[in-house]
Design a protein around this motif. Structure first.
Motif, PDB file in Angstrom:
ATOM      1  N   PHE A 163     -22.559  -9.061 -19.851  1.00 54.98           N
ATOM      2  CA  PHE A 163     -23.608  -7.801 -19.607  1.00 54.98           C
ATOM      3  C   PHE A 163     -22.661  -6.730 -19.328  1.00 54.98           C
ATOM      4  CE2 PHE A 163     -27.046  -6.588 -17.657  1.00 54.98           C
ATOM      5  CZ  PHE A 163     -28.279  -6.190 -18.611  1.00 54.98           C
ATOM      6  N   ALA A 164     -22.269  -6.917 -17.428  1.00 48.45           N
ATOM      7  CA  ALA A 164     -21.589  -6.381 -17.034  1.00 48.45           C
ATOM      8  C   ALA A 164     -20.671  -5.323 -17.748  1.00 48.45           C
ATOM      9  CB  ALA A 164     -20.801  -6.543 -15.787  1.00 48.45           C
ATOM     10  N   LEU A 165     -19.398  -5.546 -18.496  1.00 48.89           N
ATOM     11  CA  LEU A 165     -18.629  -4.860 -19.365  1.00 48.89           C
ATOM     12  C   LEU A 165     -19.186  -3.369 -20.483  1.00 48.89           C
ATOM     13  CD1 LEU A 165     -16.501  -7.636 -20.312  1.00 48.89           C
ATOM     14  CD2 LEU A 165     -16.180  -5.303 -18.476  1.00 48.89           C
ATOM     15  N   PRO A 168     -11.712 -10.847 -10.771  1.00 44.97           N
ATOM     16  CA  PRO A 168     -12.686  -9.285 -10.355  1.00 44.97           C
ATOM     17  C   PRO A 168     -14.158 -10.452 -10.236  1.00 44.97           C
ATOM     18  CG  PRO A 168     -12.001  -8.991 -12.327  1.00 44.97           C
ATOM     19  CD  PRO A 168     -10.517  -9.770 -11.767  1.00 44.97           C
ATOM     20  N   PHE A 169     -14.300 -11.372 -11.393  1.00 38.63           N
ATOM     21  CA  PHE A 169     -15.184 -11.772 -12.083  1.00 38.63           C
ATOM     22  C   PHE A 169     -15.654 -13.440 -10.989  1.00 38.63           C
ATOM     23  CE2 PHE A 169     -14.590  -8.379 -14.754  1.00 38.63           C
ATOM     24  CZ  PHE A 169     -16.277  -8.025 -14.395  1.00 38.63           C
ATOM     25  N   GLY A 170     -14.949 -13.783 -10.240  1.00 38.60           N
ATOM     26  CA  GLY A 170     -13.828 -15.201  -9.451  1.00 38.60           C
ATOM     27  C   GLY A 170     -13.867 -15.141 -10.545  1.00 38.60           C
ATOM     28  N   ALA A 171     -14.368 -16.961 -10.437  1.00 38.94           N
ATOM     29  CA  ALA A 171     -13.113 -18.243 -11.562  1.00 38.94           C
ATOM     30  C   ALA A 171     -13.985 -19.479 -11.581  1.00 38.94           C
ATOM     31  CB  ALA A 171     -12.238 -18.160 -10.946  1.00 38.94           C
ATOM     32  N   GLY A 172     -13.415 -20.174 -11.698  1.00 32.79           N
ATOM     33  CA  GLY A 172     -14.259 -21.496 -12.084  1.00 32.79           C
ATOM     34  C   GLY A 172     -15.919 -21.677 -12.256  1.00 32.79           C
ATOM     35  N   MET A 173     -16.316 -23.263 -11.851  1.00 32.49           N
ATOM     36  CA  MET A 173     -17.868 -23.118 -11.526  1.00 32.49           C
ATOM     37  C   MET A 173     -18.489 -21.593 -11.402  1.00 32.49           C
ATOM     38  SD  MET A 173     -19.416 -27.032 -10.578  1.00 32.49           S
ATOM     39  CE  MET A 173     -19.529 -26.550  -9.200  1.00 32.49           C
ATOM     40  N   ARG A 174     -18.143 -20.746 -10.672  1.00 33.34           N
ATOM     41  CA  ARG A 174     -19.591 -20.128 -10.088  1.00 33.34           C
ATOM     42  C   ARG A 174     -18.896 -19.014 -10.531  1.00 33.34           C
ATOM     43  NH1 ARG A 174     -22.819 -23.214  -6.468  1.00 33.34           N
ATOM     44  NH2 ARG A 174     -24.029 -20.808  -6.517  1.00 33.34           N
ATOM     45  N   ILE A 175     -17.941 -18.729 -11.132  1.00 33.47           N
ATOM     46  CA  ILE A 175     -17.679 -17.388 -11.902  1.00 33.47           C
ATOM     47  C   ILE A 175     -19.008 -16.304 -12.477  1.00 33.47           C
ATOM     48  CG2 ILE A 175     -17.571 -18.727 -14.770  1.00 33.47           C
ATOM     49  CD1 ILE A 175     -14.984 -17.179 -14.483  1.00 33.47           C
ATOM     50  N   CYS A 176     -18.775 -15.462 -12.059  1.00 31.03           N
ATOM     51  CA  CYS A 176     -20.260 -14.501 -12.726  1.00 31.03           C
ATOM     52  C   CYS A 176     -20.541 -14.643 -13.325  1.00 31.03           C
ATOM     53  CB  CYS A 176     -19.507 -12.838 -12.402  1.00 31.03           C
ATOM     54  SG  CYS A 176     -21.140 -12.161 -12.595  1.00 31.03           S
ATOM     55  N   PRO A 177     -21.708 -14.826 -14.067  1.00 33.02           N
ATOM     56  CA  PRO A 177     -22.211 -15.339 -15.214  1.00 33.02           C
ATOM     57  C   PRO A 177     -22.788 -13.581 -16.381  1.00 33.02           C
ATOM     58  CG  PRO A 177     -23.994 -15.312 -13.579  1.00 33.02           C
ATOM     59  CD  PRO A 177     -23.037 -15.098 -13.153  1.00 33.02           C
ATOM     60  N   GLY A 178     -22.532 -13.046 -15.755  1.00 34.37           N
ATOM     61  CA  GLY A 178     -23.263 -11.794 -16.329  1.00 34.37           C
ATOM     62  C   GLY A 178     -21.782 -10.775 -16.566  1.00 34.37           C
ATOM     63  N   ILE A 179     -20.495 -11.271 -16.825  1.00 34.38           N
ATOM     64  CA  ILE A 179     -19.708 -10.559 -17.402  1.00 34.38           C
ATOM     65  C   ILE A 179     -19.521  -9.782 -18.053  1.00 34.38           C
ATOM     66  CG2 ILE A 179     -17.224 -10.734 -18.125  1.00 34.38           C
ATOM     67  CD1 ILE A 179     -16.670 -13.078 -16.220  1.00 34.38           C
ATOM     68  N   VAL A 189     -15.439  -5.197  -7.856  1.00 29.02           N
ATOM     69  CA  VAL A 189     -16.476  -4.098  -6.640  1.00 29.02           C
ATOM     70  C   VAL A 189     -16.622  -5.083  -6.049  1.00 29.02           C
ATOM     71  CG1 VAL A 189     -19.025  -4.463  -7.796  1.00 29.02           C
ATOM     72  CG2 VAL A 189     -17.498  -3.783  -9.102  1.00 29.02           C
ATOM     73  N   ILE A 190     -16.353  -6.786  -5.881  1.00 27.50           N
ATOM     74  CA  ILE A 190     -16.192  -7.664  -4.945  1.00 27.50           C
ATOM     75  C   ILE A 190     -15.597  -8.077  -4.020  1.00 27.50           C
ATOM     76  CG2 ILE A 190     -17.698  -9.721  -3.824  1.00 27.50           C
ATOM     77  CD1 ILE A 190     -19.979  -9.344  -6.515  1.00 27.50           C
ATOM     78  N   PRO A 191     -14.874  -6.927  -3.336  1.00 32.34           N
ATOM     79  CA  PRO A 191     -13.886  -7.509  -2.607  1.00 32.34           C
ATOM     80  C   PRO A 191     -13.236  -8.672  -2.367  1.00 32.34           C
ATOM     81  CG  PRO A 191     -14.223  -5.053  -1.378  1.00 32.34           C
ATOM     82  CD  PRO A 191     -14.965  -6.169  -2.751  1.00 32.34           C
ATOM     83  N   LEU A 214     -14.703 -12.065  -2.370  1.00 33.49           N
ATOM     84  CA  LEU A 214     -15.361 -13.088  -3.167  1.00 33.49           C
ATOM     85  C   LEU A 214     -16.243 -14.135  -2.482  1.00 33.49           C
ATOM     86  CD1 LEU A 214     -13.301 -14.571  -6.036  1.00 33.49           C
ATOM     87  CD2 LEU A 214     -14.310 -12.657  -5.949  1.00 33.49           C
ATOM     88  N   ILE A 215     -17.103 -14.742  -3.528  1.00 36.62           N
ATOM     89  CA  ILE A 215     -18.806 -15.202  -2.423  1.00 36.62           C
ATOM     90  C   ILE A 215     -17.566 -16.352  -1.271  1.00 36.62           C
ATOM     91  CG2 ILE A 215     -21.522 -16.326  -2.231  1.00 36.62           C
ATOM     92  CD1 ILE A 215     -21.130 -13.888  -4.787  1.00 36.62           C
ATOM     93  N   PRO A 216     -18.337 -16.724  -0.379  1.00 32.54           N
ATOM     94  CA  PRO A 216     -18.205 -17.777   0.163  1.00 32.54           C
ATOM     95  C   PRO A 216     -18.318 -18.915   0.207  1.00 32.54           C
ATOM     96  CG  PRO A 216     -18.615 -15.997   2.152  1.00 32.54           C
ATOM     97  CD  PRO A 216     -19.125 -15.919   1.033  1.00 32.54           C
ATOM     98  N   ARG A 217     -17.202 -20.157  -0.835  1.00 35.74           N
ATOM     99  CA  ARG A 217     -17.520 -21.209  -0.807  1.00 35.74           C
ATOM    100  C   ARG A 217     -17.343 -22.143  -0.286  1.00 35.74           C
ATOM    101  NH1 ARG A 217     -20.946 -19.270  -5.135  1.00 35.74           N
ATOM    102  NH2 ARG A 217     -20.082 -18.040  -5.857  1.00 35.74           N
ATOM    103  N   GLU A 218     -18.190 -23.805  -0.060  1.00 33.41           N
ATOM    104  CA  GLU A 218     -17.643 -24.471   1.266  1.00 33.41           C
ATOM    105  C   GLU A 218     -17.774 -25.682   0.135  1.00 33.41           C
ATOM    106  OE1 GLU A 218     -20.763 -25.884   2.982  1.00 33.41           O
ATOM    107  OE2 GLU A 218     -20.680 -23.693   4.573  1.00 33.41           O
TER     108      GLU A 218
END
Ligand code: HEM
Length: 189
Positions: free
Chosen positions: A130-132, A117-128, A52-54, A56-60
């Motif tokens: 609910f989304a499923l 598809p939901f990212g990974a690590g500390m900022r992984i999507c918290p809505g997995i 859905v988010i091809p 992933l959100i940019p991280r620094e």
């Protein structure tokens, strides 16, 4: 739905599973969704090919990746779309093949880096979860109650796969399919 209508074998298999689990009940509800093992593989395969988010959100962050030092404040964008189609990790990556997830431990919970598809690590999507739930249940209902066909006059080769450019991946044009009713038998206890 698009990949299943393109691959009738997958549609038939997913539909047979849903109807087998909910036959007699006449409807799909949350109680039996956990039994839909093949449907879950269909959803995984969809998320692999069409995250859905091809990008992933940019991280620094400062870190080392494969021996390359990434200094703090570098903008890093992870291409989940390309990772999901990487031939180093996937056999025939362009094929829609839910069976690749049957008896496979590869999951999207952030520990298999070839499938994020939901990212990974500390900022992984918290809505997995609910989304499923919001994908599994409606999809199971669509498969249970209807037999699906291409819209009138349309053929497989006319299938429009154009994607719309944006933060999230969408179809450029609507997918129009024709539902035919399925008459489920109901068992009265
Ligand atoms: C199929 C549906 C969904 C997909 C594919 C998805 C995917 C993603 C991805 C890829 C990220 C970025 C992770 C990263 O940068 O590493 C993300 C972040 C996020 N998602 Fe989802 N998401 C979905 C549904 C949801 C839902 C239903 C919710 C809320 C109920 C949600 C809430 C969030 C939030 C709050 C973040 C930001 C997390 C953070 O930055 O710490 N998502 N999602």
């Amino acid at each position: 739905m698009l990949e299943m209508i393109k691959n009738p074998r997958v549609m038939t298999k997913a539909q047979a599973e849903v109807r087998q689990v909910f036959e007699g009940k006449g409807n799909v509800d949350e109680t039996g969704v956990h039994q839909l093992k093949y449907l879950k593989c269909v959803i995984k395969e969809t998320l692999r090919l069409y995250p859905v988010i091809p990008l992933l959100i940019p991280r620094e962050s400062s870190c080392v990746v494969n021996g390359f030092e990434i200094p703090a404040k570098t903008r890093v964008i992870v291409n989940a779309w390309a990772i999901g189609r990487d031939p180093n990790y996937w056999i025939e990556p362009e094929m829609f093949e839910p069976e690749r997830f049957v008896n496979s431990s590869v999951h999207f919970m952030g520990t298999n880096f070839e499938f994020i598809p939901f990212g990974a690590g500390m900022r992984i999507c918290p809505g997995i979860l609910f989304a499923l739930q919001n994908v599994e249940l409606p999809l199971a209902q669509l498969l249970f109650h209807f037999d699906w066909k291409f819209s009138w006059g349309m053929k497989q080769e006319d299938m429009d796969m154009t994607e719309k450019f944006g933060v999230s991946m969408k179809r450029e044009n609507d997918l129009v399919l024709v539902p035919g009713p399925y008459h489920a038998s109901i068992t009265i206890a």
